[in-house]
Scaffold this motif. Structure first.
Motif, PDB file in Angstrom:
ATOM      1  N   LEU A   1       0.826  -1.197   0.000  1.00  0.00           N
ATOM      2  CA  LEU A   1       0.000   0.000   0.000  1.00  0.00           C
ATOM      3  C   LEU A   1       0.863   1.251   0.000  1.00  0.00           C
ATOM      4  O   LEU A   1       1.834   1.354   0.747  1.00  0.00           O
ATOM      5  CB  LEU A   1      -0.923   0.001   1.220  1.00  0.00           C
ATOM      6  N   LYS A   2       0.476   2.188  -0.857  1.00  0.00           N
ATOM      7  CA  LYS A   2       1.118   3.499  -0.898  1.00  0.00           C
ATOM      8  C   LYS A   2       0.033   4.560  -0.741  1.00  0.00           C
ATOM      9  O   LYS A   2      -0.968   4.540  -1.450  1.00  0.00           O
ATOM     10  CB  LYS A   2       1.850   3.694  -2.230  1.00  0.00           C
ATOM     11  N   VAL A   3       0.228   5.472   0.198  1.00  0.00           N
ATOM     12  CA  VAL A   3      -0.745   6.540   0.403  1.00  0.00           C
ATOM     13  C   VAL A   3      -0.543   7.619  -0.654  1.00  0.00           C
ATOM     14  O   VAL A   3       0.567   8.113  -0.839  1.00  0.00           O
ATOM     15  CB  VAL A   3      -0.615   7.147   1.814  1.00  0.00           C
ATOM     16  N   ILE A   4      -1.621   7.972  -1.352  1.00  0.00           N
ATOM     17  CA  ILE A   4      -1.572   9.004  -2.383  1.00  0.00           C
ATOM     18  C   ILE A   4      -2.065  10.344  -1.829  1.00  0.00           C
ATOM     19  O   ILE A   4      -1.518  11.393  -2.120  1.00  0.00           O
ATOM     20  CB  ILE A   4      -2.431   8.604  -3.606  1.00  0.00           C
ATOM     21  N   ASP A   5      -3.128  10.280  -1.029  1.00  0.00           N
ATOM     22  CA  ASP A   5      -3.668  11.482  -0.400  1.00  0.00           C
ATOM     23  C   ASP A   5      -3.736  11.230   1.109  1.00  0.00           C
ATOM     24  O   ASP A   5      -4.481  10.361   1.566  1.00  0.00           O
ATOM     25  CB  ASP A   5      -5.063  11.787  -0.957  1.00  0.00           C
ATOM     26  N   TYR A   6      -2.970  11.990   1.870  1.00  0.00           N
ATOM     27  CA  TYR A   6      -2.868  11.769   3.315  1.00  0.00           C
ATOM     28  C   TYR A   6      -4.039  12.358   4.104  1.00  0.00           C
ATOM     29  O   TYR A   6      -4.064  12.249   5.338  1.00  0.00           O
ATOM     30  CB  TYR A   6      -1.549  12.332   3.837  1.00  0.00           C
ATOM     31  N   THR A   7      -4.993  12.973   3.410  1.00  0.00           N
ATOM     32  CA  THR A   7      -6.187  13.461   4.096  1.00  0.00           C
ATOM     33  C   THR A   7      -6.901  12.286   4.753  1.00  0.00           C
ATOM     34  O   THR A   7      -7.121  11.258   4.112  1.00  0.00           O
ATOM     35  CB  THR A   7      -7.157  14.142   3.106  1.00  0.00           C
TER      36      THR A   7
END
Length: 215
Positions: free
Chosen positions: A119-125
């Motif tokens: 998993l890679k976070v694209i939007d940390y919101t």
């Protein structure tokens, strides 16, 4: 402690003389099962098409359908392997009010298999919504999840795959990834929001309601 003993006795009466079954199960294990708290092992890529792994994938799909779930991980059926499946059908979404569908950002997800996902976070919101789990049956709580993530790994054919998920699909993917690391939503929930999803029915039935653990 008396409540625990009564519950155990109730289960013991369900099937006298019952024996143990072996994983992969056709049911979802519940919180307390040690399998849910172990970090799962990667699957050697050259074994993905072997009968053992294919059987596990088919069993995951079967249990996903049986429980009407949107995601299912191998630990939830008793196997500590890094595999999960996810799907959200238009029929399932139709049961939810349009307002909630919009608020949660729900969308159709075709049946997707991930082996050795990363998993890679694209939007940390972080977005907060109520979340449940088939392994914590009949309870829910508010959980904060990243808005947008990328999942990479291998599909059931042993081919590389990559998907970007936003909103509710991203939540499902993150939930299943947690299972592969031995985590449950109860670890990161807002504890004050934990609730039994049938608490009103318990009151209306004067306490005469059993929480089901099968669909």
């Amino acid at each position: 402690m008396g409540v625990i003993r009564k519950t155990l006795n109730w289960y013991a009466k369900l099937s006298p003389g019952r024996g143990r079954t072996s994983p992969p199960y056709e049911h979802v294990v519940q919180i307390g099962d040690p399998t849910l708290r172990k970090a799962s092992e990667p699957v050697p890529v050259d074994t993905i098409k072997n009968s053992e792994v294919q059987t596990l994938i088919k069993r995951l799909e079967h249990v996903l359908n049986k429980y009407g779930s949107v995601g299912m991980s191998a630990p939830q059926i008793g196997v500590n392997k890094r595999i999960f499946v996810m799907r959200h059908t238009s029929k399932e979404i139709s049961y939810v009010s349009p307002a909630i569908v919009k608020m949660r950002g729900m969308s159709v997800i075709p049946l997707t298999v991930f082996v050795n996902p990363k998993l890679k976070v694209i939007d940390y919101t972080k977005i907060i919504h109520a979340e449940g789990c088939e392994s914590v049956r009949s309870f829910s709580a508010d959980v904060a999840r990243y808005k947008k993530v990328e999942i990479t790994g291998y599909n059931e054919e042993g081919e590389k795959t990559q998907q970007i998920y936003v909103d509710w699909p991203a939540r499902i993917a993150q939930h299943e990834m947690d299972h592969l690391d031995g985590k449950l939503y109860t670890d990161i929930m807002d504890r004050k929001t934990l609730q039994c999803t049938c608490w009103e029915e318990v009151n209306l039935s004067k306490g005469r309601v059993a929480i089901p653990f099968v669909p």
